[in-house]
Design an enzyme around this catalytic site. Structure first.
Site, PDB file in Angstrom:
ATOM      1  N   GLY A 194       0.834  -1.197   0.000  1.00 16.38           N
ATOM      2  CA  GLY A 194       0.000   0.000   0.000  1.00 16.38           C
ATOM      3  C   GLY A 194       0.868   1.246   0.000  1.00 16.38           C
ATOM      4  N   SER A 281       3.056  -3.239   6.997  1.00 14.38           N
ATOM      5  CA  SER A 281       2.147  -2.146   6.605  1.00 14.38           C
ATOM      6  C   SER A 281       0.971  -2.741   5.837  1.00 14.38           C
ATOM      7  CB  SER A 281       2.888  -1.105   5.763  1.00 14.38           C
ATOM      8  OG  SER A 281       3.484  -1.703   4.627  1.00 14.38           O
ATOM      9  N   ASP A 324     -10.423   9.058  10.136  1.00 10.18           N
ATOM     10  CA  ASP A 324     -10.141   7.624  10.028  1.00 10.18           C
ATOM     11  C   ASP A 324     -11.038   6.767  10.893  1.00 10.18           C
ATOM     12  OD1 ASP A 324      -8.095   8.424   8.391  1.00 10.18           O
ATOM     13  OD2 ASP A 324      -6.478   7.492   9.546  1.00 10.18           O
ATOM     14  N   HIS A 456       2.299  27.023 -21.577  1.00 10.64           N
ATOM     15  CA  HIS A 456       3.300  26.227 -22.296  1.00 10.64           C
ATOM     16  C   HIS A 456       4.679  26.813 -22.051  1.00 10.64           C
ATOM     17  CE1 HIS A 456       5.179  23.818 -25.424  1.00 10.64           C
ATOM     18  NE2 HIS A 456       5.762  24.936 -25.882  1.00 10.64           N
TER      19      HIS A 456
END
Length: 477
Positions: A194, A281, A324, A456
């Site tokens: 990962g 991990s 999380d 550019h």
């Protein structure tokens, strides 16, 4: 006597500290409780991301890329360097300096916005009237008691353990240990391909380690678009030199005095490898241990996540959760936006987060980034699409940088031309993906980007060219 607040945030990571700052900006008397300590034993805000995750890993990646460039790339520019050496101690000191500066910055922002900075572990104890009671402990002792009308849980995640393997951060390492190696190991093993495995593997490979990555999944980067993932696999194995083995079944792991031996099976063949250091991990788990969830009746699902609705509200009154510790991608920027949204919802506002427009980035070299649907997902969902691709190989800016490997892929709805996904492997993909995120948030078509004037020479021209290619009118392909 308890200190009383309108909002108490538990967790000082990207979700928590941002939620606290936004709540204070909106006029709420706010406190943030965070327990993290740095290696010197001092409080350090910022959570896993800042202290032992995103930020330090980027610092080490940059150091290792500079060292690699001195050895392999500078000669093409006419720059001769001999006797280049890598001082790992200095590299780590630089990393720690970056962490300290950022953590100090958060503390300053707390002071500026009048957020009470409370160090310790926040534990939910119950309710007194209309307020939640949070007990704050440090080293097992109660140091404070807070009362809050609203609580925002932002306790983050912890490394997923590998059954039967003890992390000692000496021979067997988690993300924190991988970021603190004091010398380059000769043989480095990594279980899991990962983000952490690929980034840390890349760092130590450039610094001279032989790196073997053992991945259980038969598919490399299964979450990414597979055209980009296949190109990434080829680049990381051929150019970076990582030995990535897929479809691996891990067996017994034995720790000796100076090495770790991993028994594993691949395609039915039993193998064994000895490493000086082993990084584990294999993902992360929501961090709810010791929070007091059971005591207050906070609903936790079978995977350990705090259950929330679409607004990040839990099953309890005036208790919220972000980052999380709840459903959705475990990404720092997702946590931050959820933290902001919750603070604004407490204030009666109606913010919105589009989970389909959250970018993903892997900071390998070249970088990998994407947003929206992959081609595989569109096929599975039966959505008719068209695609355009363009490479960096003919891009003047990429050639000047010496970073001409990679591809941009654009997926658009076959009927409406609305952009459904953008996938990039190439130089500064982490920055280029932002244009794609903006485009998707504004429901842009591939023609919209194709008709926008891009500077550019610039790397962004490759995205422009991919959008032209989606309409079969590429100019340089």
């Amino acid at each position: 006597m308890s200190q009383q607040f309108d909002v108490v945030v538990i967790g000082g990571g990207p979700g928590g500290y941002v939620a606290a700052i936004r709540a204070a900006q909106l006029g709420f008397n706010t406190a943030c409780v965070d327990a993290f300590k740095n290696p010197e034993g001092k409080p350090s805000l910022g959570g896993t991301c800042l202290n032992v995750g995103c930020i330090p890993s980027k610092a080490l990646l940059q150091s290792s890329e500079n060292y690699h460039a001195v050895q392999h790339d500078f000669a093409a520019h006419g720059i001769s360097v001999s006797g280049a050496k890598m001082d790992v101690g200095t590299m780590l000191k630089r990393k720690e300096g970056i962490i300290g500066k950022n953590a100090g910055g958060i503390a300053f922002l707390f002071k500026k916005n009048k957020v009470a900075n409370v160090h310790g572990l926040g534990v939910l104890k119950g309710r007194t009237g209309e307020r939640w009671v949070i007990e704050v402990t440090d080293n097992g002792s109660v140091v404070d008691t807070l009362e809050a009308t609203h609580v925002i849980l932002a306790t983050g995640s912890t490394p997923r353990p590998l059954p039967g393997v003890a992390i000692d951060n000496n021979l067997v390492l988690d993300n924190a240990g991988a970021l603190a190696l004091t010398a380059t190991p000769k043989r480095l093993g990594v279980i899991g391909s990962g983000v952490i495995g690929l980034e840390m593997g890349s760092v130590w490979k450039r610094l001279g380690a032989e790196v073997t990555i053992l991945e259980a999944m038969p598919t490399f980067l299964a979450a990414a678009d597979q055209q980009i993932a296949k190109e990434a696999f080829k680049t990381l194995t051929r150019d970076t030199g990582l030995d990535i083995q897929l479809g691996v079944k891990i067996g017994e792991i034995k720790t000796g005095k100076k090495s770790v031996t991993v028994a594993y099976e691949i395609n039915g063949e039993k193998k064994s490898a000895e490493f000086d250091k082993l990084i584990v991990s294999i993902g992360r788990l929501p961090n709810t241990a010791g929070l007091g969830a059971e005591a207050v009746g906070l609903q936790i699902d079978e995977r350990g996540f705090v259950v929330v609705d679409d607004n990040c509200h839990t099953n309890l009154p005036n208790m919220w959760a972000v980052g999380d510790v709840v459903r959705g991608p475990m990404l720092a920027h997702k946590a931050s936006e959820e933290g902001v949204a919750v603070a604004e919802r407490i204030a009666g506002q109606k913010p919105h987060i589009d989970f389909n427009a959250i970018p993903w980035v892997i900071y390998t070299s070249p970088e990998i980034a994407w947003v929206g649907k992959t081609e595989e997902q569109l096929k599975k969902d039966g959505i008719e699409y068209k695609k355009g691709t363009s490479g960096f190989a003919a891009n003047g800016r990429a050639l000047g940088l010496g970073m001409a490997a990679g591809t941009v892929k654009v997926l658009a709805d076959a009927k409406t031309d609305r952009i459904l996904g953008v996938h990039i492997i190439g130089p500064f993909a982490s920055e280029l993906i932002a244009e794609a995120v903006v485009a998707m948030e504004f429901a842009a078509s591939s023609e919209d980007i194709a008709r926008i004037v891009h500077a550019h020479p610039s790397l962004s021209e490759v995205l422009h060219e991919a959008c032209l290619a989606a309409d079969k009118r590429a100019l340089h392909g």
